[in-house]
Enzyme design. Structure first.
Site, PDB file in Angstrom:
ATOM      1  N   ASP A  20       0.235  -3.752   9.396  1.00 58.57           N
ATOM      2  CA  ASP A  20      -1.134  -3.249   9.561  1.00 58.57           C
ATOM      3  C   ASP A  20      -2.122  -4.329   9.991  1.00 58.57           C
ATOM      4  O   ASP A  20      -3.205  -4.000  10.478  1.00 58.57           O
ATOM      5  CB  ASP A  20      -1.638  -2.646   8.234  1.00 58.57           C
ATOM      6  CG  ASP A  20      -1.168  -1.213   8.025  1.00 58.57           C
ATOM      7  OD1 ASP A  20      -0.292  -0.759   8.787  1.00 58.57           O
ATOM      8  OD2 ASP A  20      -1.681  -0.561   7.095  1.00 58.57           O
ATOM      9  N   ALA A  79       3.855   2.817   8.166  1.00 56.34           N
ATOM     10  CA  ALA A  79       4.853   2.062   7.405  1.00 56.34           C
ATOM     11  C   ALA A  79       6.108   1.800   8.231  1.00 56.34           C
ATOM     12  O   ALA A  79       6.662   0.692   8.199  1.00 56.34           O
ATOM     13  CB  ALA A  79       5.206   2.829   6.138  1.00 56.34           C
ATOM     14  N   HIS A  80       6.561   2.808   8.998  1.00 58.22           N
ATOM     15  CA  HIS A  80       7.809   2.617   9.756  1.00 58.22           C
ATOM     16  C   HIS A  80       7.624   1.629  10.895  1.00 58.22           C
ATOM     17  O   HIS A  80       8.561   0.942  11.286  1.00 58.22           O
ATOM     18  CB  HIS A  80       8.368   3.955  10.252  1.00 58.22           C
ATOM     19  CG  HIS A  80       7.339   4.912  10.777  1.00 58.22           C
ATOM     20  ND1 HIS A  80       6.486   5.621   9.962  1.00 58.22           N
ATOM     21  CD2 HIS A  80       7.023   5.269  12.028  1.00 58.22           C
ATOM     22  CE1 HIS A  80       5.694   6.362  10.699  1.00 58.22           C
ATOM     23  NE2 HIS A  80       5.996   6.165  11.966  1.00 58.22           N
ATOM     24  N   GLY A 102     -10.858   5.374   8.231  1.00 63.10           N
ATOM     25  CA  GLY A 102      -9.985   4.394   8.868  1.00 63.10           C
ATOM     26  C   GLY A 102      -9.701   3.222   7.950  1.00 63.10           C
ATOM     27  O   GLY A 102     -10.244   3.132   6.835  1.00 63.10           O
ATOM     28  N   HIS A 141      22.246  27.421  15.047  1.00 64.39           N
ATOM     29  CA  HIS A 141      21.453  28.641  14.916  1.00 64.39           C
ATOM     30  C   HIS A 141      21.652  29.226  13.514  1.00 64.39           C
ATOM     31  O   HIS A 141      22.778  29.264  13.035  1.00 64.39           O
ATOM     32  CB  HIS A 141      21.901  29.672  15.952  1.00 64.39           C
ATOM     33  CG  HIS A 141      21.225  31.004  15.773  1.00 64.39           C
ATOM     34  ND1 HIS A 141      19.921  31.210  16.163  1.00 64.39           N
ATOM     35  CD2 HIS A 141      21.667  32.168  15.228  1.00 64.39           C
ATOM     36  CE1 HIS A 141      19.583  32.462  15.879  1.00 64.39           C
ATOM     37  NE2 HIS A 141      20.614  33.070  15.302  1.00 64.39           N
ATOM     38  N   GLU A 199     -16.567  15.168  10.061  1.00 69.80           N
ATOM     39  CA  GLU A 199     -15.938  14.286  11.058  1.00 69.80           C
ATOM     40  C   GLU A 199     -16.976  13.901  12.107  1.00 69.80           C
ATOM     41  O   GLU A 199     -17.693  14.749  12.626  1.00 69.80           O
ATOM     42  CB  GLU A 199     -14.730  15.006  11.677  1.00 69.80           C
ATOM     43  CG  GLU A 199     -14.178  14.435  12.951  1.00 69.80           C
ATOM     44  CD  GLU A 199     -13.665  12.986  12.871  1.00 69.80           C
ATOM     45  OE1 GLU A 199     -12.867  12.670  11.979  1.00 69.80           O
ATOM     46  OE2 GLU A 199     -14.081  12.178  13.723  1.00 69.80           O
ATOM     47  N   THR A 244       0.848  -1.196   0.000  1.00 67.53           N
ATOM     48  CA  THR A 244       0.000   0.000   0.000  1.00 67.53           C
ATOM     49  C   THR A 244       0.882   1.243   0.000  1.00 67.53           C
ATOM     50  O   THR A 244       0.648   2.197  -0.750  1.00 67.53           O
ATOM     51  CB  THR A 244      -0.871   0.011   1.277  1.00 67.53           C
ATOM     52  OG1 THR A 244      -1.637  -1.191   1.314  1.00 67.53           O
ATOM     53  CG2 THR A 244      -1.786   1.219   1.320  1.00 67.53           C
TER      54      THR A 244
END
Ligand code: FAD
Ligand code: NAD
Length: 473
Positions: free
Chosen positions: A320, A328-329, A279, A452, A210, A43
């Site tokens: 998943d 994914a990670h 979802g 900086h 929503e 996916t």
């Protein structure tokens, strides 16, 4: 029917499956990866992370060229959109990356088996996967271990049937052939807000419906509120606490019936495209889990132990289709650790240190606990906050929306969570991910020298603010 013997057969070639296959091959295993899609990458590479980020970047450039450069003294002539070129670029990014995975498989001597995998048998030394090819052919893969990494699919919304033209899932929303005049996004989560950003920047009027009374429900409440305010400023309309009860299609568009989630007066919204993004749910169709007795919960999520093993010996699952965030990670890290455990090594994942990032502009990123979670758990904490309006790099860049918030234990000062909305938040959050992995404190961040002028200085200042001593505020 052919027979082969593997140490590991991975079903699913997404970020969980392909990474597990590579790591297992690195550890000396003979590995096959079964994938039913034409290309590897799952996916994420084909219809998820990568094409969405390609379109987010392209649409951001278009919006900047149209509205964002005047204040920098950069004057452009008329800016026009070539949507088919934008979509073609996205497709090329995807195909370059999926081809890259095929190359990595060759390099690591992993057999890429094209077709749909089903677990034929399971048990000590009798594990086997049957693969049905697109031409109907059947191949039997005998293997010591099976790893299920079949991912997830969009959750359907009853009464709002996806046709991928007028009513689309994320897959259709990545390939619209023209910019909608009015797009309604159902669901104010990751997919809804990223895709709304793409099409909103390209000129669509966006309404987000929503069900709950806030967007991005799992996130820190203060960040969600700020995020919604910024998106509203960008032109999005929100209908919170609202449910869609029906969708009626006609040649000219879609009419949605909506009403307050708690009940009340119904109204209708007319639009030309609806995105359903409420979802995703685990995808395990056709694997034969029931026949071999792999336990799932009532939502179809495969149940695993701390070593990713299901209740059936030799059958593992990651990504998943198992509990945890659908990212994914997370799937990749599980793939690595699972392969190492199968190889007899030990390993673990710190689920408190998995970042979540929404790639809108500004980006929203978080890791660890939210204020709400700490309050619910009765953990005493200190919060340090620093706004980007007081960060010199943000001023120089004209990107002053948002803030960094760091949450630390009131007694030990250990960092418990961080929540960032602002420029490059998705990169900034990794400073805190590392601190969490190392069990560091807010003082550790505050005492670390930061270049900086950088956006990262806002992270340092938020850490100083945990102890009430920010310098530039
Ligand atoms: P998947 O990537 O879903 O891969 C599973 C694979 O298994 C698929 O290719 C499927 O074809 C194959 N398969 C299924 N059943 C079989 C079978 N029986 N036989 C053979 N093959 C089979 N996550 C992020 O971290 N960052 C992002 O920016 C991000 N953006 C996203 C944007 C969108 C629009 C979407 C939809 C998702 C996004 N995600 C993102 C989520 C991410 O894509 C998933 O978390 C990730 O892909 C899960 O990896 P996986 O390997 O578990 O499953
Ligand atoms: P999500 O869980 O992020 O958001 C779904 C939203 O829909 C929630 O706000 C929920 O309250 C709302 N909702 C649920 N039912 C509803 C209804 N009937 N009417 C209106 N609203 C309703 O899910 P998603 O956006 O579909 O994305 C799925 C998953 O994919 C995400 O959870 C995430 O893990 C992953 N993803 C990640 C990224 C990223 O990392 N940047 C991007 C896209 C997707």
């Amino acid at each position: 029917m052919t027979d082969s013997a593997y140490d590991l057969v991975v079903i699913g070639g997404g970020p969980g499956g392909y990474v597990a296959a590579i790591r297992a091959a690195q550890l000396g295993m003979k590995v096959a990866c079964v994938e039913k899609r034409e290309t590897l990458g799952g996916t994420c590479l084909n219809v998820g992370c990568i094409p969405s980020k390609a379109l987010l970047r392209s649409s951001e450039l278009y919006a900047e060229a149209r509205h964002g450069l005047d204040e920098h003294g950069v004057k452009l002539g008329s800016v026009t959109l070539d949507l088919s070129a934008m979509l073609a670029r996205k497709d090329k990014v995807v195909s370059d990356l999926t081809t890259g995975i095929a190359f990595l498989f060759k390099k690591n001597k992993i057999d890429h088996i094209a077709g749909t995998g089903a677990i034929e048998s399971a048990g000590e030394s009798t594990n086997a996967v049957n693969v049905t090819g697109a031409d109907g052919s059947s191949t039997r893969l005998a293997t010591k271990n099976i790893l299920i990494a079949t991912g997830s699919e969009s959750t359907p919304l009853p009464g709002v049937d996806v046709d991928e033209k007028q009513i689309v899932s994320s897959t259709g929303a990545l390939a619209l052939s023209k910019v909608p005049k009015h797009m309604v996004v159902i669901g104010g989560g990751y997919i809804g807000l990223e895709m709304a950003s793409v099409w909103g920047r390209l000129g669509a009027e966006i309404t987000c419906v929503e069900f709950l009374d806030r967007i991005t429900p799992g996130m820190d409440g203060e960040v969600s509120k700020n995020f919604q305010r910024i998106l509203k400023k960008q032109g999005m309309t929100f209908k919170l606490g609202t449910k869609v009860t029906a969708a009626k299609k006609s040649r000219s568009g879609v009419t949605l019936s909506v009403e307050p989630a708690k009940g009340g007066k119904a109204e209708q919204i007319k639009c030309d495209v609806v995105l359903v993004a409420v979802g995703r749910r685990p995808y395990t169709d056709g694997l034969g889990l029931d026949a071999i007795g792999v336990n799932t919960d009532e939502r179809g999520v495969i149940q695993i132990d701390g070593g990713f093993q299901t209740n059936v010996p030799g059958i593992y699952a990651i990504g998943d289709c198992v509990p945890g965030p659908m990212l994914a990670h997370k799937a990749e890290d599980e793939g690595v650790v699972c392969a190492e455990i199968i190889a007899g090594q030990s390993g673990h994942i710190n689920y408190d240190a998995i970042p979540g990032i929404v790639y809108t502009w500004p980006e929203v990123a978080s890791v660890g606990k939210t204020e709400e979670q700490l309050k619910d758990a009765g953990i005493a904490y200190k919060a340090g906050k620093f706004p980007f309006t007081a960060n010199s790099r943000a001023r120089a860049s004209g990107e002053t929306d948002g803030f960094v918030k760091i949450l630390a234990d009131a007694t030990t000062d250990a960092v418990l969570g961080a929540h960032i909305i602002g420029p490059d938040a998705g990169s900034l959050i990794h400073e805190i991910v590392t601190i969490l992995e190392f069990g560091g404190s807010a003082e550790d961040v505050a005492r670390t020298c930061h270049g900086h002028p950088t956006f990262n200085e806002a992270v340092k200042e938020a850490a100083l603010a945990v102890d009430g001593r920010p310098i530039h505020m």
